[in-house]
Design a protein around this motif. Structure first.
Motif, PDB file in Angstrom:
ATOM      1  N   HIS A  18      73.354  29.093  15.106  1.00  0.00           N
ATOM      2  CA  HIS A  18      73.231  27.656  14.849  1.00  0.00           C
ATOM      3  C   HIS A  18      71.958  27.296  14.093  1.00  0.00           C
ATOM      4  CE1 HIS A  18      73.646  23.357  15.495  1.00  0.00           C
ATOM      5  NE2 HIS A  18      72.441  23.316  16.047  1.00  0.00           N
ATOM      6  N   ILE A  19      70.887  28.023  14.331  1.00  0.00           N
ATOM      7  CA  ILE A  19      69.611  27.623  13.743  1.00  0.00           C
ATOM      8  C   ILE A  19      69.630  27.697  12.217  1.00  0.00           C
ATOM      9  CG2 ILE A  19      68.487  29.907  13.760  1.00  0.00           C
ATOM     10  CD1 ILE A  19      65.948  28.467  14.753  1.00  0.00           C
ATOM     11  N   ILE A  20      70.426  28.593  11.667  1.00  0.00           N
ATOM     12  CA  ILE A  20      70.529  28.682  10.208  1.00  0.00           C
ATOM     13  C   ILE A  20      71.113  27.391   9.645  1.00  0.00           C
ATOM     14  CG2 ILE A  20      71.663  29.879   8.295  1.00  0.00           C
ATOM     15  CD1 ILE A  20      71.496  32.438   9.950  1.00  0.00           C
ATOM     16  N   PHE A  21      72.178  26.918  10.261  1.00  0.00           N
ATOM     17  CA  PHE A  21      72.831  25.702   9.777  1.00  0.00           C
ATOM     18  C   PHE A  21      71.982  24.468  10.068  1.00  0.00           C
ATOM     19  CE2 PHE A  21      76.034  28.876  10.760  1.00  0.00           C
ATOM     20  CZ  PHE A  21      76.609  29.021   9.506  1.00  0.00           C
ATOM     21  N   SER A  22      71.220  24.518  11.167  1.00  0.00           N
ATOM     22  CA  SER A  22      70.309  23.412  11.460  1.00  0.00           C
ATOM     23  C   SER A  22      69.241  23.303  10.379  1.00  0.00           C
ATOM     24  CB  SER A  22      69.649  23.630  12.824  1.00  0.00           C
ATOM     25  OG  SER A  22      70.593  23.623  13.852  1.00  0.00           O
ATOM     26  N   GLY A  65      77.599  23.547  11.398  1.00  0.00           N
ATOM     27  CA  GLY A  65      76.506  23.255  12.318  1.00  0.00           C
ATOM     28  C   GLY A  65      76.936  22.351  13.451  1.00  0.00           C
ATOM     29  N   ALA A  66      77.820  21.389  13.163  1.00  0.00           N
ATOM     30  CA  ALA A  66      78.305  20.490  14.204  1.00  0.00           C
ATOM     31  C   ALA A  66      79.101  21.257  15.257  1.00  0.00           C
ATOM     32  CB  ALA A  66      79.177  19.393  13.590  1.00  0.00           C
ATOM     33  N   VAL A  67      79.935  22.168  14.813  1.00  0.00           N
ATOM     34  CA  VAL A  67      80.749  22.951  15.747  1.00  0.00           C
ATOM     35  C   VAL A  67      79.867  23.858  16.599  1.00  0.00           C
ATOM     36  CG1 VAL A  67      82.511  24.744  15.936  1.00  0.00           C
ATOM     37  CG2 VAL A  67      82.804  22.868  14.301  1.00  0.00           C
ATOM     38  N   GLY A  69      76.695  23.602  17.212  1.00  0.00           N
ATOM     39  CA  GLY A  69      75.823  22.809  18.070  1.00  0.00           C
ATOM     40  C   GLY A  69      76.554  22.278  19.289  1.00  0.00           C
ATOM     41  N   THR A  70      77.817  21.894  19.113  1.00  0.00           N
ATOM     42  CA  THR A  70      78.619  21.436  20.244  1.00  0.00           C
ATOM     43  C   THR A  70      78.820  22.562  21.254  1.00  0.00           C
ATOM     44  OG1 THR A  70      79.792  19.872  18.809  1.00  0.00           O
ATOM     45  CG2 THR A  70      80.822  20.414  20.912  1.00  0.00           C
ATOM     46  N   VAL A  71      79.059  23.765  20.748  1.00  0.00           N
ATOM     47  CA  VAL A  71      79.204  24.928  21.626  1.00  0.00           C
ATOM     48  C   VAL A  71      77.938  25.132  22.445  1.00  0.00           C
ATOM     49  CG1 VAL A  71      79.435  27.443  21.673  1.00  0.00           C
ATOM     50  CG2 VAL A  71      80.909  26.091  20.183  1.00  0.00           C
ATOM     51  N   LEU A  72      76.785  24.994  21.809  1.00  0.00           N
ATOM     52  CA  LEU A  72      75.513  25.161  22.511  1.00  0.00           C
ATOM     53  C   LEU A  72      75.349  24.156  23.650  1.00  0.00           C
ATOM     54  CD1 LEU A  72      72.906  25.896  19.695  1.00  0.00           C
ATOM     55  CD2 LEU A  72      73.313  27.269  21.742  1.00  0.00           C
ATOM     56  N   SER A  73      75.753  22.917  23.411  1.00  0.00           N
ATOM     57  CA  SER A  73      75.609  21.903  24.458  1.00  0.00           C
ATOM     58  C   SER A  73      76.465  22.242  25.665  1.00  0.00           C
ATOM     59  CB  SER A  73      75.977  20.523  23.908  1.00  0.00           C
ATOM     60  OG  SER A  73      77.351  20.457  23.560  1.00  0.00           O
ATOM     61  N   PHE A  74      77.657  22.796  25.440  1.00  0.00           N
ATOM     62  CA  PHE A  74      78.492  23.221  26.561  1.00  0.00           C
ATOM     63  C   PHE A  74      77.900  24.441  27.254  1.00  0.00           C
ATOM     64  CE2 PHE A  74      81.882  20.813  24.342  1.00  0.00           C
ATOM     65  CZ  PHE A  74      82.326  20.049  25.413  1.00  0.00           C
ATOM     66  N   GLU A  75      77.337  25.346  26.473  1.00  0.00           N
ATOM     67  CA  GLU A  75      76.769  26.562  27.059  1.00  0.00           C
ATOM     68  C   GLU A  75      75.594  26.254  27.985  1.00  0.00           C
ATOM     69  OE1 GLU A  75      77.767  30.124  23.889  1.00  0.00           O
ATOM     70  OE2 GLU A  75      75.912  28.999  23.665  1.00  0.00           O
ATOM     71  N   LEU A  76      74.821  25.256  27.653  1.00  0.00           N
ATOM     72  CA  LEU A  76      73.700  24.894  28.519  1.00  0.00           C
ATOM     73  C   LEU A  76      74.178  24.556  29.921  1.00  0.00           C
ATOM     74  CD1 LEU A  76      71.426  22.735  26.180  1.00  0.00           C
ATOM     75  CD2 LEU A  76      70.788  24.861  27.322  1.00  0.00           C
ATOM     76  N   GLY A  77      75.277  23.807  29.996  1.00  0.00           N
ATOM     77  CA  GLY A  77      75.793  23.433  31.302  1.00  0.00           C
ATOM     78  C   GLY A  77      76.564  24.541  31.992  1.00  0.00           C
ATOM     79  N   LEU A  78      77.301  25.331  31.235  1.00  0.00           N
ATOM     80  CA  LEU A  78      78.156  26.360  31.821  1.00  0.00           C
ATOM     81  C   LEU A  78      77.393  27.623  32.204  1.00  0.00           C
ATOM     82  CD1 LEU A  78      81.264  26.016  29.466  1.00  0.00           C
ATOM     83  CD2 LEU A  78      81.091  25.294  31.853  1.00  0.00           C
ATOM     84  N   LEU A  79      76.431  28.016  31.369  1.00  0.00           N
ATOM     85  CA  LEU A  79      75.701  29.254  31.630  1.00  0.00           C
ATOM     86  C   LEU A  79      74.449  29.027  32.475  1.00  0.00           C
ATOM     87  CD1 LEU A  79      75.888  30.977  28.115  1.00  0.00           C
ATOM     88  CD2 LEU A  79      77.341  31.397  30.107  1.00  0.00           C
ATOM     89  N   TRP A  80      73.871  27.829  32.395  1.00  0.00           N
ATOM     90  CA  TRP A  80      72.598  27.568  33.078  1.00  0.00           C
ATOM     91  C   TRP A  80      72.685  26.288  33.903  1.00  0.00           C
ATOM     92  CZ3 TRP A  80      70.250  31.948  32.230  1.00  0.00           C
ATOM     93  CH2 TRP A  80      70.500  32.632  31.037  1.00  0.00           C
ATOM     94  N   GLU A  98      69.092  12.632  19.824  1.00  0.00           N
ATOM     95  CA  GLU A  98      69.607  13.571  18.818  1.00  0.00           C
ATOM     96  C   GLU A  98      71.071  13.280  18.527  1.00  0.00           C
ATOM     97  OE1 GLU A  98      71.625  16.905  17.087  1.00  0.00           O
ATOM     98  OE2 GLU A  98      71.914  16.237  19.158  1.00  0.00           O
ATOM     99  N   GLY A  99      71.830  12.928  19.592  1.00  0.00           N
ATOM    100  CA  GLY A  99      73.227  12.561  19.390  1.00  0.00           C
ATOM    101  C   GLY A  99      73.363  11.335  18.499  1.00  0.00           C
ATOM    102  N   THR A 100      72.474  10.361  18.693  1.00  0.00           N
ATOM    103  CA  THR A 100      72.481   9.161  17.850  1.00  0.00           C
ATOM    104  C   THR A 100      72.175   9.514  16.398  1.00  0.00           C
ATOM    105  OG1 THR A 100      71.744   7.813  19.723  1.00  0.00           O
ATOM    106  CG2 THR A 100      71.473   6.878  17.525  1.00  0.00           C
ATOM    107  N   ALA A 101      71.156  10.351  16.201  1.00  0.00           N
ATOM    108  CA  ALA A 101      70.802  10.768  14.845  1.00  0.00           C
ATOM    109  C   ALA A 101      71.956  11.529  14.195  1.00  0.00           C
ATOM    110  CB  ALA A 101      69.551  11.649  14.887  1.00  0.00           C
ATOM    111  N   PHE A 102      72.653  12.342  14.997  1.00  0.00           N
ATOM    112  CA  PHE A 102      73.785  13.099  14.476  1.00  0.00           C
ATOM    113  C   PHE A 102      74.902  12.161  14.007  1.00  0.00           C
ATOM    114  CE2 PHE A 102      77.966  14.960  15.360  1.00  0.00           C
ATOM    115  CZ  PHE A 102      77.940  16.051  14.505  1.00  0.00           C
TER     116      PHE A 102
END
Length: 436
Positions: A18-22, A65-67, A69-80, A98-102
């Protein structure tokens, strides 16, 4: 591989992808806006064509990047889940902003892509600027959340409870400015060199030379400005890390023993068992100076910390050395390019200069990945520095290994698709905008 390592590996893979696309999403719209501005001011159709070509690239990277990044937000809750249970209420503000800026970025990008010949020309240009500004703010806000993990603030931790929460203090923690500055310049440099390198390669192939030469010039200037400023932000970051996370600085430098007049290590192979570094070049006193501004001030070594609280030294050290080495290489290229613009403009037509940029195409992103490794691995074993260990935050759910394998396959496939789309886009440029 146990589930804990699998969870960390999956998170690392997702972040690394994700960081590349960010980075591209933060910077590429400004390239587009500059080219668009040049077209509006001088009417040269080549700049219009460059703008339209770059806008297609921005759309591809935005979608990917949107896709991811969305995966990352789910991973935060599911993995940690334990991490999010306590940290979510504290550092949720930068994520919500950040969601607003997006959303603003997405709306502005829609206006920009479909606004050609429909809006007032300056309003249309301004929507492109909004894409860049909102993307930049989005990146800064995410970095602020990560900085909080390195420098927890905005709460009191009493008897295992998080109380007196202050989201503003959490967002503007002691690490956010140095990390955000370093990340912005890293994104600028990496994206600039990547874009300039692609256009340099196309010039070398004699494809649509006028188009690619103008695009190369814009990207190269951005890249070189970032490369010149990056060491300054690196110095700010290193001093900040030394003050807040001395064990991370020690791991970055493979500095095992606390000592005055600490030497700066270049290269070398850390021998963790014997707490030494083999085959390294050591500059006496330089680490003390870089960390504290004085050649004699002691620098805290890894010996000041329990072994179970030390970061993985080898990975952190190698990643840091890689980041610095690539950064210095890009700095040399930048200085040489500015000298060429100032004193040797005839060299701008030379093939060897273009080859230099073409070879440096991936350099910036390799440095970004190495720098992110330093940030994350250097914080271990903590997920919230000094408060919560990473192992205590992982999900108890079994089968994470299989999830890691699946996500690896998905990201590998996405990488192939993105490369294919970009290759196709570059080829289309020659067909659609051939003004050689």
């Amino acid at each position: 591989m146990d589930d804990f390592i699998a969870a960390r590996s999956q998170m690392a893979l997702s972040l690394g992808f994700h960081i590349i696309f960010s980075c591209i999403g933060m910077i590429m719209p400004f390239f587009m806006a500059v080219s668009h501005y040049k077209w509006l001011k001088n009417g040269d159709p080549v700049y219009r064509n460059v703008t339209r070509a770059w806008s297609r690239g921005v759309a591809i990277f935005f979608a990917t990047g949107a896709v991811s990044g969305t995966v990352l937000s789910f991973e935060l809750g599911l993995l940690w889940p334990e991490f999010m249970k306590h940290a979510g209420p504290i550092f949720g503000m930068p994520f919500s902003l950040e969601g607003t800026a997006f959303f603003i970025e997405a709306i502005a990008l829609g206006f920009y892509l479909y606004g050609w010949n429909r809006f007032n020309k300056w309003f249309h240009w301004w929507t492109g600027v909004v894409v860049g500004v909102s993307g930049l703010l989005s990146g800064i806000l995410v970095v602020a959340a990560n900085a909080w993990m390195n420098s927890p603030a905005g709460f009191d931790y009493v008897n295992g409870q998080y109380i007196n929460i202050d989201p503003i203090a959490a967002m503007f923690n002691k690490a956010w400015f140095s990390q955000a500055l370093h990340m912005i310049l890293a994104a600028l440099t990496a994206t600039g060199f990547a874009v300039a390198g692609v256009h340099a390669f196309m010039i070398l192939k004699r494809k649509n030379i006028r188009f690619h030469r103008k695009a190369f010039r814009i990207a190269a200037v951005f890249a070189c400005v970032g490369a010149v400023l990056q060491p300054l932000s690196g110095d700010i970051s290193a001093k900040n890390v030394g003050a807040r996370q001395p064990e991370k600085l020690a791991a970055m430098e493979a500095h095992f023993k606390t000592e005055a007049k600490a030497g700066l290590i270049i290269g070398g192979i850390p021998d963790v068992k014997n707490e030494t570094v083999r085959y390294a070049i050591k500059i006496p006193g330089a680490l003390s100076f870089l960390a504290h501004g004085d050649f004699s001030t002691p620098v805290t070594g890894l010996d000041a910390f329990p072994k179970d609280s030390r970061p993985p030294v080898a990975i952190t050290h190698y990643a840091f050395q890689t980041m610095v080495a690539i950064g210095m290489l890009m700095l040399l290229i930048a200085v040489f390019y500015f000298f060429t613009l100032w004193k040797r403009k005839k060299w701008l037509e030379k093939r060897w200069l273009l080859k230099l940029f073409a070879l440096a195409t991936p350099a910036g992103f390799l440095a970004v990945e190495a720098g992110w490794t330093v940030t994350e691995v250097g914080r271990q074993p903590w997920i919230i520095y000094g408060i919560m260990r990473t192992r205590d935050a992982v999900t108890p759910m079994p089968g994470i290994v299989y999830s890691f394998y699946i996500f690896t396959a998905v990201y590998f496939s996405l990488s192939i698709i993105v490369v294919f789309l970009l290759y196709r886009q570059v080829k289309m440029v020659g067909q659609l905008y051939d003004v050689s």
